[in-house]
Design a protein around this motif. Structure first.
Motif, short mmCIF file in Angstrom:
data_model
loop_
_atom_site.label_atom_id
_atom_site.label_comp_id
_atom_site.label_asym_id
_atom_site.label_seq_id
_atom_site.Cartn_x
_atom_site.Cartn_y
_atom_site.Cartn_z
N PRO A 62 0.79 -1.23 0.00
CA PRO A 62 0.00 0.00 0.00
C PRO A 62 0.82 1.28 0.00
O PRO A 62 0.30 2.35 0.31
N ILE A 63 2.10 1.21 -0.35
CA ILE A 63 2.96 2.39 -0.28
C ILE A 63 2.39 3.57 -1.06
O ILE A 63 2.21 4.65 -0.49
N PRO A 64 2.06 3.43 -2.35
CA PRO A 64 1.54 4.58 -3.09
C PRO A 64 0.16 5.05 -2.61
O PRO A 64 -0.14 6.25 -2.64
N VAL A 65 -0.65 4.13 -2.15
CA VAL A 65 -1.98 4.51 -1.66
C VAL A 65 -1.86 5.37 -0.42
O VAL A 65 -2.52 6.41 -0.30
N LYS A 66 -1.00 4.95 0.51
CA LYS A 66 -0.79 5.77 1.72
C LYS A 66 -0.19 7.12 1.36
O LYS A 66 -0.57 8.15 1.92
#
Length: 74
Positions: free
Chosen positions: A33-37
């Motif tokens: 979830p790096i880009p979502v966060k």
């Protein structure tokens, strides 16, 4: 896009999909979830950083994400 597709409006669903390609690609530059966060943090929500072993999005990729979000109107 989904409503348009299921309602048979394939032309508009396709248009929306194609307009969002830059944003979709930016959201998959790094492992989720790096880009979502990162996107949620950019939008002003305080979702913090990913838990280890994940790390924050690289600054280069974050710039790409910010640009894609801006271009999409987010």
């Amino acid at each position: 896009m989904i409503k348009d597709y299921f309602n048979g409006n394939l032309e508009n669903a396709t248009k929306v999909q194609l307009e969002s390609i830059e944003l979709i690609k930016a959201l998959f530059l790094e492992v989720n979830p790096i880009p979502v966060k990162a996107a949620l943090n950019i939008m002003g929500y305080n979702y913090g950083t990913p838990r280890l072993p994940l790390v924050e999005m690289s600054s280069k990729n974050k710039e790409v994400l910010e640009k894609a979000m801006k271009n999409y109107g987010i």
